[in-house]
Write an enzyme that holds these catalytic residues in place. Structure first.
Site, PDB file in Angstrom:
ATOM      1  CG  ASP A 172      -3.793  -6.341  -3.624  1.00 61.64           C
ATOM      2  OD1 ASP A 172      -3.331  -6.913  -2.617  1.00 61.64           O
ATOM      3  OD2 ASP A 172      -4.972  -6.477  -3.994  1.00 61.64           O
ATOM      4  CG  HIS A 173      -0.905  -5.354   1.856  1.00 62.15           C
ATOM      5  ND1 HIS A 173      -2.225  -5.010   1.872  1.00 62.15           N
ATOM      6  CD2 HIS A 173      -0.746  -6.245   2.859  1.00 62.15           C
ATOM      7  CE1 HIS A 173      -2.835  -5.667   2.854  1.00 62.15           C
ATOM      8  NE2 HIS A 173      -1.955  -6.427   3.471  1.00 62.15           N
ATOM      9  CG  HIS A 235      -6.229  -7.801  -0.160  1.00 66.99           C
ATOM     10  ND1 HIS A 235      -5.378  -6.936  -0.793  1.00 66.99           N
ATOM     11  CD2 HIS A 235      -6.587  -7.175   0.994  1.00 66.99           C
ATOM     12  CE1 HIS A 235      -5.216  -5.851  -0.035  1.00 66.99           C
ATOM     13  NE2 HIS A 235      -5.948  -5.967   1.032  1.00 66.99           N
TER      14      HIS A 235
HETATM   15  C1  BG6 Z   1      -6.348  -4.323   4.201  1.00 64.42           C
HETATM   16  C2  BG6 Z   1      -7.789  -4.201   4.636  1.00 64.42           C
HETATM   17  O1  BG6 Z   1      -6.219  -4.027   2.847  1.00 64.42           O
HETATM   18  O2  BG6 Z   1      -5.913  -5.650   4.448  1.00 64.42           O
HETATM   19  C3  BG6 Z   1      -7.942  -4.569   6.093  1.00 64.42           C
HETATM   20  O3  BG6 Z   1      -8.238  -2.873   4.415  1.00 64.42           O
HETATM   21  C4  BG6 Z   1      -7.364  -5.937   6.371  1.00 64.42           C
HETATM   22  O4  BG6 Z   1      -9.302  -4.521   6.479  1.00 64.42           O
HETATM   23  C5  BG6 Z   1      -5.936  -6.032   5.801  1.00 64.42           C
HETATM   24  O5  BG6 Z   1      -7.353  -6.144   7.763  1.00 64.42           O
HETATM   25  C6  BG6 Z   1      -5.413  -7.449   5.927  1.00 64.42           C
HETATM   26  O6  BG6 Z   1      -4.053  -7.471   5.601  1.00 64.42           O
HETATM   27  P1  BG6 Z   1      -3.058  -8.521   6.246  1.00 64.42           P
HETATM   28  O7  BG6 Z   1      -1.752  -8.215   5.600  1.00 64.42           O
HETATM   29  O8  BG6 Z   1      -3.069  -8.303   7.705  1.00 64.42           O
HETATM   30  O9  BG6 Z   1      -3.606  -9.881   5.857  1.00 64.42           O
END
Ligand code: BG6
Length: 478
Positions: A172-173, A235
Site C-alpha cells: 500500500d504505497h 489507503h
Molecule cells: C492509487 C489510486 O492507489 O492512489 C489512484 O489507484 C490515486 O486512483 C492514487 O490517484 C493516489 O496516490 P498519491 O500517492 O498520488 O496520493
C-alpha cells in the site's frame, strides 16, 4: 545503508507502474549508492524485446518520470547495464527456463508482481515449479488486492500455496510515504500527544485525501472500483489504523500489524445516512466523470465522505470523518486531530471558546501544525486568537527534507532488506474487505446513486452537511 546484491524480477516490466514508479525508484536508489552495482533487475513481460530495447525503454521512463532528479550520465549507463529482459508467458511455459538462468544462487531474490491480480496465482505457481522459489525469495504484490472479501481470500490462498506469509509483501504505497511514517514518530516518539490521544480529549478526527486529477485514462478500472475500493478500503484505512491504533510494543512487522488489525476489527458498520457519495461534473474544457469513463449511466463514486465509529475503549466517543475524491479544489492530504474545547472559560464571552487542532499534512508541503490559542496582541483587552505552531519539514530540517524519497524507493528497499513493517498482512486486507463489503452491498441493493459535485470544489454540499449536522465542519481543502 547499502543493501546486499539482489536479483529483482519485475513481472509487468513494461507496464505503467513499472515505468512511472518502480524503475525510476530503483534508479534513484542506485544513484544514492544504496543498491550495489552487482544487483540485477530483470524486466519480464509479454512484449518482444531484447535487453537493449528494454534498456532504451527504461531510459525513456527515467527521463519522463524523474524530471526533477539530477543524475550523472555515468550513473544512468551503469544502472542500465544492470538491466535485462525476458519475454515471458505468465500462463504458459515460454521464458521461464531463461529467467531461471538469470538468477544468482545465494542472493536475495524478489519477484514484483506488477500485473493484474488474476496472474498472482499462476505466477506464484510457475516460480515454484521452475525451481526459482526458495526460503529467501520474496514476492511483492500490488493493489487492487481483490475487489471484495471473497476474491481477496482466494488471492491469499493462491499465494499461500507456494509462499509463506513472511515472503509476501502486499504494497500500500501510502505506508511508504515519508509523512505517513512520521505519523508513528509523532505519536510514539513524543510524550506530548499520547496522553491526550483518546475520546476524553479528542472531539473528532478528520482524514482528507483530496486529488485534483480525474480518472486519468484508467476509466475502465476506476469505474469498476470507485473511491471506496480504490482509496478507502486501502489507503484511508491504513491512515485510520495508524492514527487510531494502540502503541505497538515494538516497531516490528507483527507488533504493528496486530495493532492495525485490531482497529479495523473495531470499526462499526456504517449507517447509510453517514455516507455521501459523489461524482464530478464537467467544467470548462474538462470532461465530467460520466464522459471520462464512457458510461452515461455509471453510478460509481469519484468522491466519498463518511463518518465512522470505533467500538473500543480509547475511541468509543470520538467520530472519525473520512473523505476522498477526484477533481477537488486542491491536491491535499491531511489528518486533523481536533481536540475538545477547554471545559470552562475564565475569559468573558467575547473571548470565545477555542480548541487545539493538530494537523498532520501528508502531502504536499509535508509537516505538522498545531493550532494554539493565544492573546491577540494589542491593548484591546483579553481577546483570544488561534495561531498555528507550524513545522514545515523542509523549513525545520533544511534541504535534507526536500530529498524525501518516493514511497516506492522506501518500500522496494524494505523488500530487499526483508522488513515487512510497512506492508499489509493477509488478515489485515481481509478484515478491511469484510468491513467494506456490506457497505457496497447496501448501495447495490438500494440502487444508491452518487450526487454530482462541481469540479474544483470541496465535494458535494451533502458532504459538508454530514459534519454540519454534528455541529462540526471540515477543514478547508487548500
Ligand atoms: C492509487 C489510486 O492507489 O492512489 C489512484 O489507484 C490515486 O486512483 C492514487 O490517484 C493516489 O496516490 P498519491 O500517492 O498520488 O496520493
Amino acid at each position: 545503508i547499502p543493501v546486499d546484491p539482489f536479483d529483482l524480477v519485475v513481472f509487468g516490466g513494461t507496464g505503467d507502474l513499472a515505468r512511472r514508479k518502480i524503475l525510476p525508484a530503483l534508479f534513484r536508489r542506485f544513484c544514492a549508492g544504496q543498491t550495489p552495482q552487482e544487483a540485477r533487475v530483470i524486466g519480464a513481460a509479454r512484449s518482444d524485446m531484447d535487453d537493449d530495447q528494454y534498456r532504451h525503454f527504461v531510459a525513456e521512463a527515467i527521463a519522463e518520470f524523474n524530471d526533477h532528479f539530477h543524475h550523472e550520465e555515468d550513473d544512468l549507463q551503469d544502472f542500465l547495464s544492470s538491466l535485462s529482459y525476458v519475454k515471458i508467458d505468465a500462463l504458459g511455459d515460454e521464458g521461464w527456463s531463461e529467467l531461471a538462468t538469470k538468477m544468482h544462487p545465494g542472493r536475495v531474490r524478489a519477484f514484483y508482481f506488477s500485473v493484474g491480480p488474476s496472474l498472482f496465482g499462476p505466477l506464484a505457481e510457475r516460480l515454484h515449479s521452475h525451481g526459482m522459489a526458495d526460503q529467501d525469495t520474496r514476492i511483492v504484490v500490488e493493489k487492487p488486492f481483490g475487489r471484495d472479501l471473497e476474491t481477496a481470500r482466494a488471492l491469499n490462498r493462491s499465494l499461500a500455496d507456494h509462499f509463506s506469509e513472511d515472503q509476501i509483501y502486499r504494497i500500500d504505497h501510502y505506508l511508504g510515504k515519508e509523512t505517513v511514517q512520521n505519523l508513528m514518530a509523532i505519536r510514539f516518539g513524543n510524550m506530548l500527544f499520547e496522553p491526550l490521544w483518546n475520546s476524553q480529549y479528542v472531539d473528532h478526527i478528520q482524514i482528507t485525501v483530496a486529488e485534483t486529477v480525474g480518472v486519468q485514462g484508467r476509466g475502465e478500472y476506476y469505474d469498476r472500483s470507485g473511491a471506496m475500493r480504490d482509496m478507502v478500503q486501502n489507503h484511508l484505512m491504513q491512515l485510520l489504523c495508524l492514527i487510531a491504533m494502540e502503541p505497538p510494543s515494538k516497531f516490528e512487522p507483527d507488533s504493528v500489524r496486530d495493532e492495525k488489525l485490531k482497529v479495523i476489527r473495531a470499526l462499526d458498520p456504517v449507517e447509510p445516512e453517514d455516507i455521501v457519495r459523489g461524482q464530478y461534473l464537467a467544467k470548462d474544457d474538462r470532461a465530467g466523470y460520466l464522459e471520462d469513463v464512457g458510461d452515461p449511466h455509471s453510478t460509481t463514486e469519484s468522491f466519498i465522505a463518511m463518518k465512522l465509529h470505533l467500538s473500543n475503549w480509547r475511541w468509543a466517543a470520538t467520530p472519525f470523518y473520512l473523505r476522498t475524491g477526484k477533481r477537488m479544489r486542491a491536491r491535499s492530504s491531511e489528518i486533523a486531530v481536533v481536540f475538545k474545547e477547554t471545559p470552562h472559560s475564565i475569559f468573558d464571552d467575547e473571548a470565545g471558546r477555542h480548541r487545539n487542532i493538530l494537523n498532520i499534512r501528508l502531502q504536499p508541503n509535508e509537516g505538522i501544525d498545531l493550532d494554539v490559542t493565544i492573546k491577540e496582541p494589542g491593548p484591546g483587552g483579553m481577546r483570544l486568537v488561534d495561531v498555528p505552531l507550524d513545522m514545515t519539514f523542509t523549513e525545520a530540517l533544511g534541504p535534507e527534507a526536500e530529498n524525501v524519497s518516493d514511497a516506492y524507493e522506501r518500500l522496494i528497499m524494505d523488500v530487499i532488506r526483508g522488513n515487512q513493517t510497512l506492508f499489509m498482512r493477509g488478515d489485515e486486507v481481509e478484515a478491511a474487505w469484510a468491513w467494506t463489503d456490506p457497505i457496497i452491498a447496501d448501495w447495490e441493493t438500494r440502487g444508491s446513486k452518487p450526487v454530482p459535485y462541481e469540479s474544483g470544489s470541496s465535494g458535494p454540499e451533502e458532504s459538508l452537511m454530514l459534519m454540519h449536522h454534528d455541529g462540526r465542519r471540515w477543514r478547508e481543502v487548500r
